[in-house]
Write an enzyme that holds these catalytic residues in place. Structure first.
Site, mmCIF file in Angstrom:
data_model
loop_
_atom_site.group_PDB
_atom_site.id
_atom_site.type_symbol
_atom_site.label_atom_id
_atom_site.label_comp_id
_atom_site.label_asym_id
_atom_site.label_seq_id
_atom_site.Cartn_x
_atom_site.Cartn_y
_atom_site.Cartn_z
ATOM 1 N N ASP A 2 -0.500 1.536 -0.338
ATOM 2 C CA ASP A 2 0.887 1.211 -0.013
ATOM 3 C C ASP A 2 1.744 2.477 0.035
ATOM 4 O O ASP A 2 1.507 3.423 -0.719
ATOM 5 C CB ASP A 2 1.422 0.245 -1.088
ATOM 6 C CG ASP A 2 2.636 -0.504 -0.607
ATOM 7 O OD1 ASP A 2 2.958 -0.421 0.589
ATOM 8 O OD2 ASP A 2 3.264 -1.188 -1.438
ATOM 9 N N ASN A 4 2.866 4.025 3.162
ATOM 10 C CA ASN A 4 2.803 4.838 4.396
ATOM 11 C C ASN A 4 4.161 4.886 5.089
ATOM 12 O O ASN A 4 4.606 5.951 5.540
ATOM 13 C CB ASN A 4 1.799 4.232 5.389
ATOM 14 C CG ASN A 4 0.381 4.302 4.897
ATOM 15 O OD1 ASN A 4 0.103 4.951 3.905
ATOM 16 N ND2 ASN A 4 -0.517 3.625 5.582
ATOM 17 N N ARG A 6 7.244 4.313 3.873
ATOM 18 C CA ARG A 6 8.248 5.069 3.118
ATOM 19 C C ARG A 6 7.991 6.575 3.206
ATOM 20 O O ARG A 6 8.907 7.379 3.298
ATOM 21 C CB ARG A 6 8.275 4.601 1.648
ATOM 22 C CG ARG A 6 9.189 3.417 1.430
ATOM 23 C CD ARG A 6 8.900 2.744 0.119
ATOM 24 N NE ARG A 6 7.647 2.002 0.173
ATOM 25 C CZ ARG A 6 7.021 1.503 -0.894
ATOM 26 N NH1 ARG A 6 7.526 1.693 -2.089
ATOM 27 N NH2 ARG A 6 5.911 0.815 -0.757
ATOM 28 N N HIS A 19 1.118 6.055 8.707
ATOM 29 C CA HIS A 19 -0.189 5.385 8.818
ATOM 30 C C HIS A 19 -1.277 6.390 9.208
ATOM 31 O O HIS A 19 -2.392 6.335 8.695
ATOM 32 C CB HIS A 19 -0.121 4.239 9.838
ATOM 33 C CG HIS A 19 0.782 3.122 9.404
ATOM 34 N ND1 HIS A 19 0.759 2.606 8.122
ATOM 35 C CD2 HIS A 19 1.743 2.413 10.064
ATOM 36 C CE1 HIS A 19 1.665 1.639 8.028
ATOM 37 N NE2 HIS A 19 2.275 1.504 9.181
ATOM 38 N N GLU A 49 -0.515 -11.286 5.689
ATOM 39 C CA GLU A 49 0.952 -11.267 5.801
ATOM 40 C C GLU A 49 1.431 -10.131 6.718
ATOM 41 O O GLU A 49 2.498 -10.226 7.319
ATOM 42 C CB GLU A 49 1.589 -11.118 4.407
ATOM 43 C CG GLU A 49 1.402 -12.329 3.484
ATOM 44 C CD GLU A 49 0.000 -12.457 2.869
ATOM 45 O OE1 GLU A 49 -0.759 -11.466 2.860
ATOM 46 O OE2 GLU A 49 -0.348 -13.572 2.416
ATOM 47 N N TRP A 51 0.494 -9.462 9.541
ATOM 48 C CA TRP A 51 0.610 -9.913 10.940
ATOM 49 C C TRP A 51 2.065 -10.214 11.294
ATOM 50 O O TRP A 51 2.419 -10.331 12.458
ATOM 51 C CB TRP A 51 -0.246 -11.159 11.198
ATOM 52 C CG TRP A 51 -1.716 -10.906 11.233
ATOM 53 C CD1 TRP A 51 -2.650 -11.361 10.347
ATOM 54 C CD2 TRP A 51 -2.456 -10.155 12.208
ATOM 55 N NE1 TRP A 51 -3.913 -10.932 10.697
ATOM 56 C CE2 TRP A 51 -3.820 -10.191 11.835
ATOM 57 C CE3 TRP A 51 -2.094 -9.435 13.361
ATOM 58 C CZ2 TRP A 51 -4.825 -9.547 12.567
ATOM 59 C CZ3 TRP A 51 -3.105 -8.797 14.093
ATOM 60 C CH2 TRP A 51 -4.440 -8.853 13.703
ATOM 61 N N LEU A 113 -22.968 4.026 -0.821
ATOM 62 C CA LEU A 113 -21.645 3.473 -1.139
ATOM 63 C C LEU A 113 -21.359 2.339 -0.160
ATOM 64 O O LEU A 113 -21.626 2.469 1.030
ATOM 65 C CB LEU A 113 -20.573 4.568 -0.969
ATOM 66 C CG LEU A 113 -19.112 4.115 -1.010
ATOM 67 C CD1 LEU A 113 -18.689 3.762 -2.443
ATOM 68 C CD2 LEU A 113 -18.179 5.197 -0.466
ATOM 69 N N ARG A 166 -3.016 0.663 -7.253
ATOM 70 C CA ARG A 166 -1.988 0.416 -6.228
ATOM 71 C C ARG A 166 -1.020 1.587 -6.210
ATOM 72 O O ARG A 166 -0.473 1.970 -7.242
ATOM 73 C CB ARG A 166 -1.228 -0.875 -6.481
ATOM 74 C CG ARG A 166 -0.179 -1.069 -5.379
ATOM 75 C CD ARG A 166 0.390 -2.434 -5.293
ATOM 76 N NE ARG A 166 1.257 -2.521 -4.125
ATOM 77 C CZ ARG A 166 1.591 -3.651 -3.531
ATOM 78 N NH1 ARG A 166 1.110 -4.789 -3.987
ATOM 79 N NH2 ARG A 166 2.394 -3.653 -2.491
ATOM 80 N N GLU A 185 -9.285 -3.811 -14.343
ATOM 81 C CA GLU A 185 -8.231 -2.960 -14.899
ATOM 82 C C GLU A 185 -7.294 -2.585 -13.756
ATOM 83 O O GLU A 185 -7.738 -2.472 -12.603
ATOM 84 C CB GLU A 185 -8.842 -1.688 -15.498
ATOM 85 C CG GLU A 185 -9.737 -1.938 -16.692
ATOM 86 C CD GLU A 185 -8.968 -2.430 -17.915
ATOM 87 O OE1 GLU A 185 -7.857 -1.940 -18.155
ATOM 88 O OE2 GLU A 185 -9.485 -3.324 -18.623
HETATM 89 C C1 FPP Z 1 0.940 0.051 3.598
HETATM 90 O O1 FPP Z 1 2.003 0.902 3.798
HETATM 91 C C2 FPP Z 1 -0.082 0.312 4.588
HETATM 92 C C3 FPP Z 1 -0.474 -0.561 5.552
HETATM 93 C C4 FPP Z 1 0.062 -1.914 5.736
HETATM 94 C C5 FPP Z 1 -1.477 -0.169 6.532
HETATM 95 C C6 FPP Z 1 -2.539 0.727 5.974
HETATM 96 C C7 FPP Z 1 -3.303 1.222 7.068
HETATM 97 C C8 FPP Z 1 -3.907 2.400 7.094
HETATM 98 C C9 FPP Z 1 -3.997 3.378 5.994
HETATM 99 C C10 FPP Z 1 -4.573 2.776 8.359
HETATM 100 C C11 FPP Z 1 -5.706 1.897 8.797
HETATM 101 C C12 FPP Z 1 -6.780 1.736 7.802
HETATM 102 C C13 FPP Z 1 -8.015 2.194 7.916
HETATM 103 C C14 FPP Z 1 -9.070 1.834 6.931
HETATM 104 C C15 FPP Z 1 -8.417 3.091 8.968
HETATM 105 P P1 FPP Z 1 3.361 0.260 4.263
HETATM 106 O O2 FPP Z 1 3.445 0.348 5.737
HETATM 107 O O3 FPP Z 1 3.490 -1.110 3.685
HETATM 108 O O4 FPP Z 1 4.398 1.229 3.593
HETATM 109 P P2 FPP Z 1 5.831 0.872 3.045
HETATM 110 O O5 FPP Z 1 5.628 -0.157 1.957
HETATM 111 O O6 FPP Z 1 6.314 2.179 2.522
HETATM 112 O O7 FPP Z 1 6.637 0.356 4.199
#
Ligand code: FPP
Length: 226
Positions: A2, A4, A6, A19, A49, A51, A113, A166, A185
């Protein structure tokens, strides 16, 4: 994974940049997990969610996923990493679904893995889909056990997660591995996912190693009476 969005907004960049940077961290953390001898790494990439996000952002994430799968397949084979998607495949485009199936099939025998990529994933949805399979098989009531249900989850055959990390300061599970996390954990860090480095991952594992896991029992199996 979580934070990306921000991370990008803080820098005046479009969310897509966050992202993109997030995918780089996926490769780094996967490498680190391999190096540590971790057997299963589950990445929550896209929830059911999610989507509900704008079409343009969904398309960026799906394109990044596609590039990641194409580019990292060689590396999965070289490092003996098995790729497995967990989640609801119905909502994915046929193209992405086919690509995922191709990568899953190609990496099937890899054993160093297992990477579970949670895509179009919701823990409640996973449980409902498993219960439907039980009913479709006319399972007798007395045969409905935890073990039987676990075998019908997307994670069938994998151990429950020891540690759930997280990022970004939020302290909630957001529908992730609800069934499997009964005794996991948890570690919450305020670091945004694009800044979550190998060093912080190692620190998280170290923190985990200091935890006292009792699984509802008393320490060392001794009965402690006051
Ligand atoms: C959460 O940050 C991130 C996502 C919803 C998308 C995560 C996707 C990737 C890292 C890229 C694709 C994945 C792979 C495995 C290649 P957010 O957008 O909810 O951030 P925010 O809460 O700060 O708005």
């Amino acid at each position: 994974m979580d934070g990306n969005g921000r991370w990008a907004e803080l820098r005046g960049l479009p969310r897509s940049e966050g992202h993109k940077r997030g995918v780089e961290r996926v490769s780094e953390i996967t490498r680190a997990a391999c190096g540590l001898g971790i057997k299963t790494l589950s990445l929550y990439a896209f929830s059911l969610e999610n989507w509900n996000r704008p079409e343009s952002e969904i398309s960026v994430i799906m394109n990044l996923l596609e590039t990641f799968l194409i580019n990292d397949l060689d590396n999965f084979m070289k490092e003996s990493i098995r790729f497995r998607m967990i989640g609801n495949r119905d909502k994915l485009s046929a193209h992405i679904r086919d690509l995922i199936e191709h990568v899953e099939k190609t990496t099937e025998a890899n054993a160093r893995l297992v990477v579970h990529c949670a895509l179009s994933y919701g823990g409640r949805d996973e449980i409902i889909r498993a219960v439907r399979k039980l009913l479709q098989a006319d399972t007798p009531i007395e045969e409905i056990t935890e073990e039987r249900l676990a075998c019908l989850m997307d994670t069938a055959g994998a151990p429950d997660p020891d540690l759930i990390i997280r990022t970004s300061g939020e302290q909630r599970l957001s529908n992730f591995l609800l069934w499997q996390s009964a005794y996991s954990e948890f570690l919450f860090t305020s670091t945004l996912w694009p800044d979550f480095t190998r060093e912080e991952f190692l620190e998280a594992i170290y923190q985990y190693q200091m935890r006292d896991r009792r699984f509802g029992k008393v320490k060392d199996g001794k009965i402690q009476c006051s």
